[in-house]
Design a protein around this motif. Structure first.
Motif, PDB file in Angstrom:
ATOM      1  N   GLY A  36       9.765   9.350  41.351  1.00 46.86           N
ATOM      2  CA  GLY A  36       8.831  10.475  41.474  1.00 46.86           C
ATOM      3  C   GLY A  36       9.289  11.704  40.710  1.00 46.86           C
ATOM      4  N   VAL A  37      10.586  11.976  40.747  1.00 48.83           N
ATOM      5  CA  VAL A  37      11.118  13.126  40.005  1.00 48.83           C
ATOM      6  C   VAL A  37      10.881  12.940  38.508  1.00 48.83           C
ATOM      7  CG1 VAL A  37      13.255  14.292  39.330  1.00 48.83           C
ATOM      8  CG2 VAL A  37      12.806  13.838  41.738  1.00 48.83           C
ATOM      9  N   GLY A  38      11.077  11.718  38.026  1.00 46.46           N
ATOM     10  CA  GLY A  38      10.819  11.455  36.606  1.00 46.46           C
ATOM     11  C   GLY A  38       9.361  11.647  36.246  1.00 46.46           C
ATOM     12  N   LEU A  39       8.479  11.181  37.104  1.00 45.06           N
ATOM     13  CA  LEU A  39       7.040  11.303  36.839  1.00 45.06           C
ATOM     14  C   LEU A  39       6.552  12.743  36.901  1.00 45.06           C
ATOM     15  CD1 LEU A  39       5.594   8.238  38.792  1.00 45.06           C
ATOM     16  CD2 LEU A  39       5.868   8.491  36.317  1.00 45.06           C
ATOM     17  N   THR A  40       7.115  13.521  37.826  1.00 45.14           N
ATOM     18  CA  THR A  40       6.659  14.903  37.997  1.00 45.14           C
ATOM     19  C   THR A  40       7.404  15.883  37.099  1.00 45.14           C
ATOM     20  OG1 THR A  40       8.190  15.281  39.846  1.00 45.14           O
ATOM     21  CG2 THR A  40       5.957  14.509  40.389  1.00 45.14           C
ATOM     22  N   ASN A  79      14.227  14.289  29.728  1.00 49.62           N
ATOM     23  CA  ASN A  79      14.877  14.711  28.492  1.00 49.62           C
ATOM     24  C   ASN A  79      15.982  15.717  28.799  1.00 49.62           C
ATOM     25  OD1 ASN A  79      15.435  14.741  25.795  1.00 49.62           O
ATOM     26  ND2 ASN A  79      13.729  16.070  25.236  1.00 49.62           N
ATOM     27  N   ALA A  80      16.789  15.356  29.793  1.00 51.16           N
ATOM     28  CA  ALA A  80      17.828  16.242  30.304  1.00 51.16           C
ATOM     29  C   ALA A  80      19.093  16.113  29.462  1.00 51.16           C
ATOM     30  CB  ALA A  80      18.113  15.914  31.769  1.00 51.16           C
ATOM     31  N   GLY A  81      19.182  16.909  28.407  1.00 48.85           N
ATOM     32  CA  GLY A  81      20.340  16.869  27.522  1.00 48.85           C
ATOM     33  C   GLY A  81      21.646  17.087  28.245  1.00 48.85           C
ATOM     34  N   GLU A  82      21.624  17.873  29.309  1.00 45.25           N
ATOM     35  CA  GLU A  82      22.839  18.132  30.070  1.00 45.25           C
ATOM     36  C   GLU A  82      23.328  16.899  30.823  1.00 45.25           C
ATOM     37  OE1 GLU A  82      19.427  19.817  32.670  1.00 45.25           O
ATOM     38  OE2 GLU A  82      19.798  19.331  30.586  1.00 45.25           O
ATOM     39  N   ILE A 116      19.214   7.851  24.359  1.00 44.67           N
ATOM     40  CA  ILE A 116      18.382   8.049  23.173  1.00 44.67           C
ATOM     41  C   ILE A 116      17.467   9.254  23.359  1.00 44.67           C
ATOM     42  CG2 ILE A 116      16.456   7.048  21.851  1.00 44.67           C
ATOM     43  CD1 ILE A 116      17.838   4.279  22.333  1.00 44.67           C
ATOM     44  N   GLU A 117      16.897   9.385  24.544  1.00 45.39           N
ATOM     45  CA  GLU A 117      15.969  10.489  24.837  1.00 45.39           C
ATOM     46  C   GLU A 117      16.670  11.834  24.955  1.00 45.39           C
ATOM     47  OE1 GLU A 117      12.622  10.475  24.976  1.00 45.39           O
ATOM     48  OE2 GLU A 117      12.724   8.402  24.322  1.00 45.39           O
ATOM     49  N   THR A 118      17.899  11.839  25.476  1.00 47.28           N
ATOM     50  CA  THR A 118      18.535  13.104  25.832  1.00 47.28           C
ATOM     51  C   THR A 118      19.566  13.604  24.847  1.00 47.28           C
ATOM     52  OG1 THR A 118      20.267  11.990  27.125  1.00 47.28           O
ATOM     53  CG2 THR A 118      18.254  12.605  28.304  1.00 47.28           C
ATOM     54  N   SER A 119      19.977  12.791  23.876  1.00 43.38           N
ATOM     55  CA  SER A 119      21.153  13.142  23.088  1.00 43.38           C
ATOM     56  C   SER A 119      20.888  13.135  21.587  1.00 43.38           C
ATOM     57  CB  SER A 119      22.282  12.143  23.375  1.00 43.38           C
ATOM     58  OG  SER A 119      22.500  12.022  24.755  1.00 43.38           O
ATOM     59  N   SER A 120      21.457  14.120  20.925  1.00 43.70           N
ATOM     60  CA  SER A 120      21.434  14.167  19.467  1.00 43.70           C
ATOM     61  C   SER A 120      22.563  13.263  18.952  1.00 43.70           C
ATOM     62  CB  SER A 120      21.676  15.592  18.986  1.00 43.70           C
ATOM     63  OG  SER A 120      23.010  15.982  19.298  1.00 43.70           O
ATOM     64  N   PRO A 121      22.514  12.893  17.673  1.00 39.62           N
ATOM     65  CA  PRO A 121      23.636  12.123  17.113  1.00 39.62           C
ATOM     66  C   PRO A 121      24.976  12.842  17.284  1.00 39.62           C
ATOM     67  CG  PRO A 121      21.782  12.059  15.608  1.00 39.62           C
ATOM     68  CD  PRO A 121      21.423  13.041  16.695  1.00 39.62           C
ATOM     69  N   GLU A 122      24.980  14.147  17.136  1.00 36.63           N
ATOM     70  CA  GLU A 122      26.219  14.914  17.285  1.00 36.63           C
ATOM     71  C   GLU A 122      26.758  14.801  18.706  1.00 36.63           C
ATOM     72  OE1 GLU A 122      23.402  16.139  15.846  1.00 36.63           O
ATOM     73  OE2 GLU A 122      24.171  15.953  13.811  1.00 36.63           O
ATOM     74  N   THR A 123      25.867  14.875  19.677  1.00 33.87           N
ATOM     75  CA  THR A 123      26.279  14.752  21.076  1.00 33.87           C
ATOM     76  C   THR A 123      26.852  13.364  21.330  1.00 33.87           C
ATOM     77  OG1 THR A 123      24.636  16.349  21.815  1.00 33.87           O
ATOM     78  CG2 THR A 123      25.471  14.812  23.470  1.00 33.87           C
TER      79      THR A 123
END
Length: 159
Positions: A20-24, A56-59, A84-91
């Protein structure tokens, strides 16, 4: 509501709450989802990883990189997709030396998808050398998708 349910005693409730958290797209629950990556229930861990990707929680990248999926292919898949969704190549490159060996597999697979030209061959061959089945086979498959690594593969095989 949902954030309260993330701490429920019943794993089915925690799993549904993660979903639910992901959907909302409730970004205020990122810390709680990160905690659920260590849940005793594999289903809750998978749903938490998936929700972090949906947000898309980069943290969450470092927490995702520390997940040891083991033989749980669904959890491994959820972690890779979320990285893949949350991180850049550098991260992802920065996470490699800090991630435990089991988590490094997910980071390498994610990096292969977002910037395969930046994937360090030596990290893949080190993982092949140090992992057991089935993760070793996953890394062998990854290496086989990179025929340009012939020299590195030859060095690995002659060690």
């Amino acid at each position: 509501g949902l954030r309260l349910a993330l701490a429920d005693r019943d794993a089915r409730v925690r799993q549904a709450a993660c979903h639910g958290v992901g959907l909302t797209a409730d970004r205020s629950a990122v810390a709680q989802l990160l905690a659920r990556l260590d849940d005793e229930s594999p289903r809750v861990r998978r749903e938490a990883a998936q929700a972090l990707g949906q947000l898309n929680a980069g943290e969450a990248s470092a927490g995702l990189a520390n997940v040891a999926a083991g033989d749980d292919a669904a959890l491994a898949h959820a972690v890779v997709l979320s990285l893949i969704e949350t991180s850049s190549p550098e991260t992802l490159l920065a996470l490699l030396p800090r991630a435990p060996l089991a988590g490094r597999v997910s980071v390498l697979l994610a990096l292969d998808r977002v910037a395969s030209d930046r994937l360090p061959a030596h990290e893949v061959f080190q993982a092949i050398r140090n992992l057991d089945f089935p993760q070793r086979d996953v890394m062998v498959g990854l290496a086989l998708r990179h025929p340009q690594w012939g020299e590195e593969a030859s060095a690995y095989l002659t060690e």
